[in-house]
Design a protein around this motif. Structure first.
Motif, mmCIF file in Angstrom:
data_model
loop_
_atom_site.group_PDB
_atom_site.id
_atom_site.type_symbol
_atom_site.label_atom_id
_atom_site.label_comp_id
_atom_site.label_asym_id
_atom_site.label_seq_id
_atom_site.Cartn_x
_atom_site.Cartn_y
_atom_site.Cartn_z
ATOM 1 N N ASP A 42 -9.470 5.887 2.772
ATOM 2 C CA ASP A 42 -8.169 5.222 2.737
ATOM 3 C C ASP A 42 -7.847 4.864 1.297
ATOM 4 O O ASP A 42 -8.603 5.175 0.369
ATOM 5 C CB ASP A 42 -8.145 3.991 3.637
ATOM 6 C CG ASP A 42 -9.302 3.050 3.381
ATOM 7 O OD1 ASP A 42 -9.846 3.074 2.264
ATOM 8 O OD2 ASP A 42 -9.652 2.293 4.309
ATOM 9 N N THR A 43 -6.708 4.189 1.111
ATOM 10 C CA THR A 43 -6.222 3.870 -0.214
ATOM 11 C C THR A 43 -7.238 3.007 -0.969
ATOM 12 O O THR A 43 -7.778 2.029 -0.420
ATOM 13 C CB THR A 43 -4.874 3.127 -0.115
ATOM 14 O OG1 THR A 43 -3.941 3.931 0.604
ATOM 15 C CG2 THR A 43 -4.318 2.826 -1.501
ATOM 16 N N ALA A 63 0.831 -1.210 0.000
ATOM 17 C CA ALA A 63 0.000 0.000 0.000
ATOM 18 C C ALA A 63 0.859 1.251 0.000
ATOM 19 O O ALA A 63 0.530 2.252 -0.670
ATOM 20 C CB ALA A 63 -0.917 -0.018 1.220
ATOM 21 N N ARG A 64 1.956 1.215 0.736
ATOM 22 C CA ARG A 64 2.849 2.380 0.748
ATOM 23 C C ARG A 64 3.443 2.634 -0.630
ATOM 24 O O ARG A 64 3.543 3.788 -1.098
ATOM 25 C CB ARG A 64 3.971 2.158 1.781
ATOM 26 C CG ARG A 64 4.861 3.373 1.997
ATOM 27 C CD ARG A 64 6.097 3.001 2.775
ATOM 28 N NE ARG A 64 6.936 2.098 2.011
ATOM 29 C CZ ARG A 64 7.771 2.499 1.047
ATOM 30 N NH1 ARG A 64 7.848 3.770 0.696
ATOM 31 N NH2 ARG A 64 8.510 1.618 0.394
ATOM 32 N N ARG A 98 2.124 1.783 -3.512
ATOM 33 C CA ARG A 98 1.061 2.302 -4.379
ATOM 34 C C ARG A 98 0.777 3.773 -4.096
ATOM 35 O O ARG A 98 0.545 4.572 -5.013
ATOM 36 C CB ARG A 98 -0.220 1.485 -4.194
ATOM 37 C CG ARG A 98 -0.157 0.094 -4.782
ATOM 38 C CD ARG A 98 -1.539 -0.514 -4.877
ATOM 39 N NE ARG A 98 -2.202 -0.590 -3.584
ATOM 40 C CZ ARG A 98 -2.119 -1.634 -2.767
ATOM 41 N NH1 ARG A 98 -1.376 -2.696 -3.107
ATOM 42 N NH2 ARG A 98 -2.772 -1.633 -1.614
#
Length: 298
Positions: free
Chosen positions: A276-277, A155-156, A158
């Motif tokens: 959130d993402t 996720a980081r 991305r």
């Protein structure tokens, strides 16, 4: 009378030519009378001691005396040496013999007295705390934790890619531009909520603060900047700038503060936020009771 020529007889003057015949018979002395004179005691008063004349035969006695003295000196030296050797050998033997200490006039020390004493007891007060014992523990990362860590890292990555594309995709005014020249100089909470609604559908971007992508605090910072209100890009910093009010007094445009997250209050227990993402700004019900309301611009 004994015959002449036999022992004990008187000597015939005719047989001894060396004798004088002219004397009387009283001058003649028998051998028996001579022997009596030899053994006759001599009185102490009449006895005289003549100093012995030094003769050549007496000289050999001096070396014998010297030899005797020399032998005595040697004997004394040998006895002294033997006594010293015995004493030297006895010292280490005595030093390593604990039983000889008393005989050598050594007094028992206090420690020796304590060793020989009977067992003693020591009372410990109850106020003394028992020592705590802690054991080392080991831990291992489970497969679930590894999967979570991998998901967070993905996720980081991305978010970093999204932020890079977001920065290049937006060319409009920034927060700094709005603070320098606010498009809405008259502040009102209803107007704040109306401006915030314009960004519904904007994707979540970690660290974003423009319409190309927002995170939760970046979204609130960008909207309030258009009213000339400067806010930090953090949830805790924005909460500190506002005034806390009761939930019953909250109106759309106030800010909902949660642990690590915030958004606009949308009324009726709803929140409008950048979640959130992978998701976009939307209005949704508040899902937790762990929150409070702050009001900005007053």
């Amino acid at each position: 009378m004994a015959q002449l020529g036999t022992p004990g007889s008187e000597e015939d003057p005719s047989t001894n030519p060396n004798r004088s015949t002219t004397g009387s018979t009283s001058d003649l002395v028998s051998r028996r009378s001579l022997r009596a004179e030899r053994v006759a005691p001599v009185s102490n008063s009449a006895r005289t001691v003549e100093p012995a004349a030094a003769s050549p035969a007496a000289k050999p006695a001096k070396p014998a005396a010297k030899k005797k003295i020399k032998g005595g000196v040697i004997n004394v030296a040998v006895m002294t040496l033997a006594a010293g050797l015995i004493a030297t050998m006895a010292i280490p033997a005595y030093a390593f013999n604990p039983q000889g200490a008393d005989g050598a006039q050594f007094k028992a020390s206090a420690i020796d007295g304590m060793k020989k004493a009977q067992s003693q007891s020591v009372e410990v007060p109850q106020t003394v705390a028992a020592a705590s014992v802690a054991r080392d523990t080991s831990s291992a990362t489970t497969e679930e934790q590894l999967a979570t860590q991998k998901a967070a890292e993905a996720a980081r990555q991305r978010a970093a890619v999204s932020l890079a594309s977001y920065a290049s995709s937006y060319s409009g005014p920034s927060v700094t531009d709005f603070l320098a020249n606010p498009p809405y100089p008259k502040f009102s909470l209803s107007q704040v909520f109306s401006v915030a609604q314009q960004y519904i559908g904007t994707p979540y971007v970690f660290g974003g603060s423009t319409p190309a992508g927002f995170d939760c605090s970046g979204y609130i910072m960008f909207v309030y900047a258009q009213f000339g209100i400067s806010l930090p890009h953090s949830v805790s910093g924005q909460a500190a700038r506002g005034t806390r009010i009761s939930i019953q007094d909250a109106v759309p445009g106030d800010v909902v503060i949660m642990p690590g997250h915030d958004g606009f209050y949308a009324g009726n227990g709803n929140i409008m936020d950048a979640p959130d993402t992978g998701r976009s700004i939307s209005i949704r019900p508040i899902w937790t009771s762990d929150y409070y309301i702050v009001r900005l611009g007053i």
